[in-house]
Design a protein around this motif. Structure first.
Motif, PDB file in Angstrom:
ATOM      1  N   ASP A 288      16.825  26.814  34.216  1.00 46.22           N
ATOM      2  CA  ASP A 288      17.449  27.027  32.734  1.00 46.22           C
ATOM      3  C   ASP A 288      18.376  25.674  31.980  1.00 46.22           C
ATOM      4  N   PRO A 289      17.573  25.368  30.403  1.00 47.31           N
ATOM      5  CA  PRO A 289      18.249  24.104  30.337  1.00 47.31           C
ATOM      6  C   PRO A 289      20.080  24.384  29.987  1.00 47.31           C
ATOM      7  N   LEU A 290      20.721  25.675  30.419  1.00 47.98           N
ATOM      8  CA  LEU A 290      22.390  25.370  29.998  1.00 47.98           C
ATOM      9  C   LEU A 290      22.626  25.184  31.506  1.00 47.98           C
ATOM     10  N   GLU A 291      22.103  25.425  32.256  1.00 46.32           N
ATOM     11  CA  GLU A 291      22.892  24.568  33.397  1.00 46.32           C
ATOM     12  C   GLU A 291      22.413  23.443  34.020  1.00 46.32           C
ATOM     13  N   PHE A 292      21.638  23.426  33.613  1.00 43.64           N
ATOM     14  CA  PHE A 292      21.602  21.522  33.228  1.00 43.64           C
ATOM     15  C   PHE A 292      22.362  21.157  32.945  1.00 43.64           C
ATOM     16  N   ALA A 293      23.176  21.524  31.875  1.00 49.42           N
ATOM     17  CA  ALA A 293      24.260  20.812  31.003  1.00 49.42           C
ATOM     18  C   ALA A 293      25.725  21.989  31.737  1.00 49.42           C
ATOM     19  N   LEU A 294      25.824  22.321  31.881  1.00 45.28           N
ATOM     20  CA  LEU A 294      26.657  23.421  32.285  1.00 45.28           C
ATOM     21  C   LEU A 294      27.133  22.652  33.976  1.00 45.28           C
ATOM     22  N   TYR A 295      26.062  22.312  34.817  1.00 47.84           N
ATOM     23  CA  TYR A 295      26.491  22.163  36.212  1.00 47.84           C
ATOM     24  C   TYR A 295      26.024  21.372  36.906  1.00 47.84           C
ATOM     25  N   TYR A 296      24.756  20.067  36.257  1.00 57.69           N
ATOM     26  CA  TYR A 296      24.674  18.676  36.751  1.00 57.69           C
ATOM     27  C   TYR A 296      25.403  17.404  36.959  1.00 57.69           C
ATOM     28  N   GLY A 297      25.997  17.100  35.644  1.00 61.56           N
ATOM     29  CA  GLY A 297      26.805  15.905  35.512  1.00 61.56           C
ATOM     30  C   GLY A 297      25.957  14.692  35.029  1.00 61.56           C
ATOM     31  N   GLU A 298      26.590  13.799  35.616  1.00 63.39           N
ATOM     32  CA  GLU A 298      26.377  12.553  35.729  1.00 63.39           C
ATOM     33  C   GLU A 298      25.367  11.878  34.076  1.00 63.39           C
ATOM     34  N   ASP A 299      26.324  12.325  33.367  1.00 65.58           N
ATOM     35  CA  ASP A 299      25.477  12.875  32.413  1.00 65.58           C
ATOM     36  C   ASP A 299      26.723  11.033  31.442  1.00 65.58           C
ATOM     37  N   PHE A 300      27.976  10.767  31.900  1.00 63.82           N
ATOM     38  CA  PHE A 300      28.463  10.506  31.741  1.00 63.82           C
ATOM     39  C   PHE A 300      29.280  10.173  30.253  1.00 63.82           C
ATOM     40  N   GLU A 301      29.750  11.212  29.196  1.00 68.63           N
ATOM     41  CA  GLU A 301      29.968  11.677  28.119  1.00 68.63           C
ATOM     42  C   GLU A 301      31.073  11.889  28.213  1.00 68.63           C
ATOM     43  N   LEU A 302      32.090  11.900  27.339  1.00 65.58           N
ATOM     44  CA  LEU A 302      33.708  11.955  27.373  1.00 65.58           C
ATOM     45  C   LEU A 302      33.652  13.413  27.102  1.00 65.58           C
ATOM     46  N   LEU A 303      34.974  13.993  27.676  1.00 61.83           N
ATOM     47  CA  LEU A 303      35.271  15.275  27.185  1.00 61.83           C
ATOM     48  C   LEU A 303      36.892  15.568  27.092  1.00 61.83           C
ATOM     49  N   LEU A 304      36.851  16.010  25.799  1.00 59.69           N
ATOM     50  CA  LEU A 304      37.905  15.643  24.617  1.00 59.69           C
ATOM     51  C   LEU A 304      38.366  17.014  24.648  1.00 59.69           C
ATOM     52  N   THR A 305      39.722  17.494  23.962  1.00 60.88           N
ATOM     53  CA  THR A 305      40.597  18.571  23.799  1.00 60.88           C
ATOM     54  C   THR A 305      41.212  17.380  22.624  1.00 60.88           C
ATOM     55  N   ILE A 306      41.295  18.054  21.204  1.00 53.70           N
ATOM     56  CA  ILE A 306      41.361  16.975  20.320  1.00 53.70           C
ATOM     57  C   ILE A 306      42.810  17.821  19.522  1.00 53.70           C
ATOM     58  N   LYS A 307      43.332  17.655  18.717  1.00 52.35           N
ATOM     59  CA  LYS A 307      44.217  18.376  18.083  1.00 52.35           C
ATOM     60  C   LYS A 307      43.190  19.315  16.616  1.00 52.35           C
ATOM     61  N   LYS A 308      43.356  20.220  16.559  1.00 50.60           N
ATOM     62  CA  LYS A 308      42.353  20.823  15.644  1.00 50.60           C
ATOM     63  C   LYS A 308      42.318  20.347  13.748  1.00 50.60           C
ATOM     64  N   ASP A 309      43.685  19.534  13.496  1.00 53.35           N
ATOM     65  CA  ASP A 309      43.997  19.154  12.312  1.00 53.35           C
ATOM     66  C   ASP A 309      43.239  17.980  11.575  1.00 53.35           C
ATOM     67  N   ASP A 310      42.916  17.459  12.910  1.00 52.11           N
ATOM     68  CA  ASP A 310      41.831  16.037  12.808  1.00 52.11           C
ATOM     69  C   ASP A 310      41.181  15.885  13.681  1.00 52.11           C
ATOM     70  N   PHE A 311      40.576  17.093  14.025  1.00 52.46           N
ATOM     71  CA  PHE A 311      38.682  16.694  14.875  1.00 52.46           C
ATOM     72  C   PHE A 311      38.001  16.664  13.346  1.00 52.46           C
ATOM     73  N   VAL A 312      37.703  17.043  12.162  1.00 55.99           N
ATOM     74  CA  VAL A 312      37.252  17.327  11.159  1.00 55.99           C
ATOM     75  C   VAL A 312      36.472  15.681  11.013  1.00 55.99           C
ATOM     76  N   HIS A 313      38.011  14.688  10.658  1.00 57.21           N
ATOM     77  CA  HIS A 313      37.791  13.054  10.475  1.00 57.21           C
ATOM     78  C   HIS A 313      36.883  12.887  11.482  1.00 57.21           C
ATOM     79  N   LEU A 314      37.661  12.633  13.071  1.00 55.79           N
ATOM     80  CA  LEU A 314      37.289  12.377  13.698  1.00 55.79           C
ATOM     81  C   LEU A 314      35.235  12.921  14.353  1.00 55.79           C
ATOM     82  N   LYS A 315      35.326  13.929  14.605  1.00 58.50           N
ATOM     83  CA  LYS A 315      33.797  14.290  14.381  1.00 58.50           C
ATOM     84  C   LYS A 315      32.847  13.302  13.452  1.00 58.50           C
TER      85      LYS A 315
END
Length: 353
Positions: A288-315
């Motif tokens: 299942d490709p979703l399993e790859f994304a959820l449970y394997y790791g080693e992607d070294f991307e950043l996971l962030l939480t961002i203020k909703k009003d700021d997300f649109v221009h940062l996206k």
């Protein structure tokens, strides 16, 4: 913190609790044995949830982190000596990226088998120096010793303004949950690389050559999101952050656990960025490709939480991809393609498990 039952049991092995609880156990005992240490102030304990330590330097923090790579568990046979050297730098830099810190020095300790060919040693060092140059870090020292297998241990130092430091704590309900790039790509690469020889040869004939190049490069030559981490820290819009080394679900749980508030996070399956190449590999391997994304790791991307009003221009500025929202449920959930909400399992890659 680990439960009292964990501490009192004489029959448990470290494999029964895994890496993350083991580290929390160590830190908890450290606090108990050194209650008057000047390091154990309120902010210090807030930072224990993160992958790097913060030391107060007036208006800045000195950020220190270390990572250990063993050839038998972290470095697949397909990885060249140069790539091994590159990786020990990258995994350390990624921890700094998740805190918005600028690297200032890298220290290297090596465990070397006596039978290691000298030219392979030279290639490992070439890879280390290549990555140090890429991330603009000086190799400032280290140590060597003989070992039964190749061991690469890096310690990295960085600096970040106190007002700009990114941490795992800080998310608030309503914040957008986002990532800096596609997930599961490294997992697809490792699933191919670690396949039995006959399976691998069969797959080579079936996989699109461009797909093979992409997934193996992601697995063998990971890149830290250093520039993005530093720039995002400067925006003041990021409320919490970590890097994705153990899988999206595991890192989401880290953000929830680190928060002093009773937050939850809900992911949307349809928004999780899974590229066609990952789906191609998952189909061929009956995964299942979703399993790859959820449970394997080693992607070294950043996971962030961002203020909703700021997300649109940062996206658009950073190529961020929304994957969920911070809630007040106290739960980690995922809304599937059919719109049904399910609890998300807290699992991912852990040493000793």
């Amino acid at each position: 913190m680990p439960s009292k039952k964990l501490y009192k049991s004489k029959n448990l092995k470290i494999s029964d609790i895994g890496e993350k609880k083991l580290i929390k156990r160590l830190l908890s005992r450290s606090r108990a044995l050194q209650p008057n240490s000047p390091f154990f102030d309120e902010f210090y304990f807030k930072s224990l949830s993160d992958d790097a330590a913060l030391i107060d330097l007036d208006d800045k923090y000195l950020v220190i982190t270390a990572d250990l790579l063993l050839e038998s568990t972290h470095l697949p046979q397909d990885m060249s000596p140069k790539e091994k050297g590159m990786k020990v730098v990258t995994v350390n830099v990624s921890d700094l990226a998740a805190m918005g810190a600028t690297p200032i020095g890298f220290m290297l300790s090596l465990g070397l088998p006596g039978t290691l060919p000298l030219d392979e040693f030279d290639e490992i060092i070439e890879g280390i120096l290549h990555s140090c140059q890429k991330y603009d870090i000086g190799l400032t020292g280290g140590d060597t010793n003989q070992a039964n297998e190749l061991i690469l241990s890096g310690t990295i130092l960085g600096l970040v303004d106190k007002k700009k430091v990114l941490m795992k704590s800080g998310a608030s309900p309503g914040d957008v949950v986002a990532v800096t790039g596609p997930l599961g790509v490294a997992a697809a690469g490792f699933e191919f690389l670690l396949s039995p020889p006959l399976v691998k040869e069969t797959l080579k004939a079936e996989i699109n050559p461009s797909t093979l190049r992409l997934i193996t490069k992601k697995a063998l030559e990971p890149q830290a999101r250093l520039k993005e981490g530093i720039m995002l820290a400067n925006t003041g819009a990021v409320t919490s952050a970590t890097d994705i080394t153990d899988g999206l679900a595991s890192e989401v749980d880290e953000l929830i656990s680190a928060s002093s508030n009773n937050i939850g996070i809900t992911l949307y399956q349809t928004l999780i960025p899974i590229i066609p190449e990952v789906e191609e590999i998952a189909t061929l391997l009956d995964h299942d490709p979703l399993e790859f994304a959820l449970y394997y790791g080693e992607d070294f991307e950043l996971l962030l939480t961002i203020k909703k009003d700021d997300f649109v221009h940062l996206k658009d500025q950073f190529g961020l991809q929304e994957v969920g929202v911070v809630t007040s449920s106290g739960k980690m959930e995922i809304i599937n393609k059919d719109g049904k909400t399910n609890l998300l399992k807290d699992k991912g890659y852990q040493h000793f498990k």
